[in-house]
Design a protein around this motif. Structure first.
Motif, PDB file in Angstrom:
ATOM      1  N   THR A 144     -10.273  -0.283  -1.032  1.00  0.00           N
ATOM      2  CA  THR A 144      -9.116   0.448  -1.539  1.00  0.00           C
ATOM      3  C   THR A 144      -7.857  -0.376  -1.335  1.00  0.00           C
ATOM      4  O   THR A 144      -7.805  -1.257  -0.465  1.00  0.00           O
ATOM      5  N   TYR A 145      -6.846  -0.049  -2.126  1.00  0.00           N
ATOM      6  CA  TYR A 145      -5.567  -0.738  -1.977  1.00  0.00           C
ATOM      7  C   TYR A 145      -4.953  -0.438  -0.616  1.00  0.00           C
ATOM      8  O   TYR A 145      -4.342  -1.307   0.007  1.00  0.00           O
ATOM      9  N   GLN A 203      -3.537  -3.134   1.995  1.00  0.00           N
ATOM     10  CA  GLN A 203      -2.156  -3.026   2.455  1.00  0.00           C
ATOM     11  C   GLN A 203      -2.109  -2.959   3.986  1.00  0.00           C
ATOM     12  O   GLN A 203      -1.257  -3.582   4.614  1.00  0.00           O
ATOM     13  N   ARG A 204      -3.026  -2.234   4.580  1.00  0.00           N
ATOM     14  CA  ARG A 204      -3.107  -2.147   6.041  1.00  0.00           C
ATOM     15  C   ARG A 204      -3.377  -3.523   6.636  1.00  0.00           C
ATOM     16  O   ARG A 204      -2.803  -3.901   7.664  1.00  0.00           O
ATOM     17  N   VAL A 217       0.495 -14.822   1.418  1.00  0.00           N
ATOM     18  CA  VAL A 217      -0.550 -13.829   1.145  1.00  0.00           C
ATOM     19  C   VAL A 217      -0.332 -13.171  -0.218  1.00  0.00           C
ATOM     20  O   VAL A 217       0.793 -12.918  -0.631  1.00  0.00           O
ATOM     21  N   THR A 218      -1.443 -12.890  -0.892  1.00  0.00           N
ATOM     22  CA  THR A 218      -1.433 -12.169  -2.165  1.00  0.00           C
ATOM     23  C   THR A 218      -2.555 -11.137  -2.150  1.00  0.00           C
ATOM     24  O   THR A 218      -3.663 -11.435  -1.708  1.00  0.00           O
ATOM     25  N   ILE A 219      -2.267  -9.928  -2.628  1.00  0.00           N
ATOM     26  CA  ILE A 219      -3.304  -8.906  -2.812  1.00  0.00           C
ATOM     27  C   ILE A 219      -3.685  -8.924  -4.285  1.00  0.00           C
ATOM     28  O   ILE A 219      -2.820  -8.814  -5.155  1.00  0.00           O
ATOM     29  N   VAL A 220      -4.982  -9.067  -4.555  1.00  0.00           N
ATOM     30  CA  VAL A 220      -5.459  -9.171  -5.936  1.00  0.00           C
ATOM     31  C   VAL A 220      -6.468  -8.058  -6.206  1.00  0.00           C
ATOM     32  O   VAL A 220      -7.475  -7.939  -5.500  1.00  0.00           O
ATOM     33  N   GLY A 221      -6.192  -7.255  -7.221  1.00  0.00           N
ATOM     34  CA  GLY A 221      -7.153  -6.252  -7.664  1.00  0.00           C
ATOM     35  C   GLY A 221      -8.191  -6.912  -8.554  1.00  0.00           C
ATOM     36  O   GLY A 221      -7.856  -7.589  -9.516  1.00  0.00           O
TER      37      GLY A 221
END
Length: 172
Positions: A30-31, A35-36, A51-55
């Motif tokens: 989950t996003y 994020q956590r 850092v990068t969050i990628v869906g």
């Protein structure tokens, strides 16, 4: 981060949409979990600029809200037309030479409701029952990968391994 169409751009960020770069240091269902993880990295004094969050595995999810009926369509048209009419009437009333006048607002409200109902009725009748429901669409991912630039990826992976050993807030 701001819009790709303008505004202040953070240093080192690409100006145009580009594929993400970096090494995967974590993968989450989950996003919120991703994020956590990034929050944990930030709290640990890690350089989160890397850092990068990628869906990944994107899906368009359409959740049906309810059935459409003539009453609902006309009511929604009346309300949206009323708001538009009030705004137009307010603007006309403000620029009246005799000070603020209520008559343009009331006129705008009436014409807004009438036009909203008419346009909603035309649009709904043209659909000919092909879409008799209302829905909300959302773009979601099958998983969320946390990527990091190679220079700090090993440190980030080690920190996220420590996070994985801690109980999650929902269970502990």
């Amino acid at each position: 981060m701001s819009s790709p169409f303008g505004g202040k751009q953070p240093a080192g960020q690409p100006r145009l949409p580009t594929p993400p770069s970096g090494w995967p240091i974590g993968s989450y269902g989950t996003y919120g979990e991703a994020q956590r993880a990034v929050d944990y990295l930030a709290e640990s004094e890690f350089s989160v600029e890397d850092v990068t969050i990628v869906g990944v595995d994107l899906m368009l999810v359409e959740r049906v809200i309810g059935r459409l009926s003539w009453g609902r369509v006309l009511g929604t048209g009346a309300v949206s037309g009323a708001w538009f009419g009030l705004v137009v009437g307010l603007l006309l009333g403000m620029f009246n030479n005799q000070g603020f006048a209520w008559q343009p607002m009331l006129t705008g409200l009436v014409f807004g409701v009438l036009s909203g109902v008419v346009f909603a009725a035309i649009g709904y009748s043209m659909s000919k029952g092909r879409r008799d429901f209302s829905s909300a669409s959302q773009l979601v991912a099958g998983r969320y990968d946390v990527l990091c630039q190679p220079r700090t990826a090993e440190q980030g992976r080690d920190l996220l391994a420590k996070l994985a050993m801690r109980p999650s807030p929902s269970t502990g």
